[in-house]
Design a protein around this motif. Structure first.
Motif, short mmCIF file in Angstrom:
data_model
loop_
_atom_site.label_atom_id
_atom_site.label_comp_id
_atom_site.label_asym_id
_atom_site.label_seq_id
_atom_site.Cartn_x
_atom_site.Cartn_y
_atom_site.Cartn_z
N ALA A 141 0.84 -1.20 0.00
CA ALA A 141 0.00 0.00 0.00
C ALA A 141 0.87 1.25 0.00
N ARG A 142 1.96 1.20 0.78
CA ARG A 142 2.86 2.34 0.85
C ARG A 142 3.59 2.53 -0.49
N ARG A 143 4.04 1.44 -1.07
CA ARG A 143 4.79 1.51 -2.33
C ARG A 143 3.96 2.10 -3.46
N TYR A 144 2.69 1.69 -3.54
CA TYR A 144 1.87 2.13 -4.66
C TYR A 144 0.96 3.31 -4.32
N GLY A 145 1.06 3.79 -3.09
CA GLY A 145 0.30 4.98 -2.70
C GLY A 145 -1.19 4.77 -2.65
N VAL A 146 -1.60 3.61 -2.13
CA VAL A 146 -3.02 3.28 -2.06
C VAL A 146 -3.35 2.77 -0.66
N SER A 147 -4.64 2.54 -0.41
CA SER A 147 -5.04 1.93 0.85
C SER A 147 -4.83 0.42 0.76
N ARG A 148 -5.03 -0.26 1.87
CA ARG A 148 -4.83 -1.70 1.88
C ARG A 148 -5.96 -2.47 1.20
N VAL A 149 -7.11 -1.82 1.01
CA VAL A 149 -8.26 -2.51 0.41
C VAL A 149 -7.98 -2.95 -1.02
#
Length: 231
Positions: free
Chosen positions: A33-41
């Motif tokens: 999530a951190r790498r791709y700049g998204v939430s965990r969902v």
């Protein structure tokens, strides 16, 4: 703005194929999530899709990890492609549109031009585009999707030697398009079978230890009459 799970899935899959994540390595939702700049969902949804495709496995006490396919599994993928690519070409001869033919002919012209110049990087991407378009021309979403997955997994498991005679390879591409344009499904199938078998011989299996070994797949393909192929 919520980023679609399929976009995250594509990004993770591309990184797995490129070797960013080692085989057997953990894929934690938080780090992804951190790498791709998204939430965990969307990451969670993407991992489920990648598990269904065979790129990811879930292990007890470890969670999601990059899969570690066996040599037999890798060999099976090449054999599956050797069966399905000719089927796709035969279907394309029956179902292609003029738009498909226009793109395929354009790619053949570009490929033949690049082959004369010896630009191997352009030829690799043009070849992938050609086979993707040919699959789409089959008019079968299921077949197109299956071939796309096979190409991704084969690119992950194998390195490919550049053809010694690229002009000959693109001559085969041109002959496939000619057969598809004429609606000759038998001819399209037979030329594609020969072309795929030749391409398979250039694949070298990647091993986790870093060494490559030639992986040749036994086939029951009968010799194909190549008379009339454009070179």
């Amino acid at each position: 703005m919520r980023i679609p799970a399929h976009s995250v899935c594509t990004a993770i899959r591309d990184d797995i194929v490129a070797g960013v994540y080692e085989r057997g390595g953990r894929l934690t939702e938080e780090l992804l999530a951190r790498r791709y700049g998204v939430s965990r969902v969307p990451v969670r949804e993407a991992l489920r899709t990648l598990e269904a495709e065979g790129f990811v496995v879930t292990r007890r006490h470890a969670g999601a990890c990059v899969a570690e396919p066996t040599e037999q599994e890798a060999s099976d993928l090449l054999e599956m492609r050797m069966l399905l690519e000719p089927l796709g070409a035969a279907r394309a001869a029956q179902r292609r549109t003029e738009a498909h033919l226009k793109v395929l002919r354009g790619l053949v012209r570009l490929g033949q031009e690049r082959a004369r110049r010896g630009n191997s990087e352009d030829l690799r991407s043009l070849g992938a585009w050609f086979h993707e378009t040919l699959a789409q021309a089959s008019g079968s979403p299921a077949l197109t999707s299956t071939l796309a997955q096979l190409r991704h997994k084969i690119a992950w498991m194998y390195s490919v030697e550049a053809p010694a005679h690229p002009a000959e390879s693109w001559g085969e591409h041109g002959a496939i398009v000619d057969a598809v344009a004429r609606g000759d499904s038998d001819r399209a199938r037979s030329i594609t079978a020969l072309h795929t078998e030749r391409a398979t011989a250039a694949h070298r299996l990647r091993f986790p230890g870093g060494g490559d070994r030639v992986e040749r797949v036994r086939t029951s393909q009968h010799p194909v009459n190549t008379a009339g192929l454009r070179h």
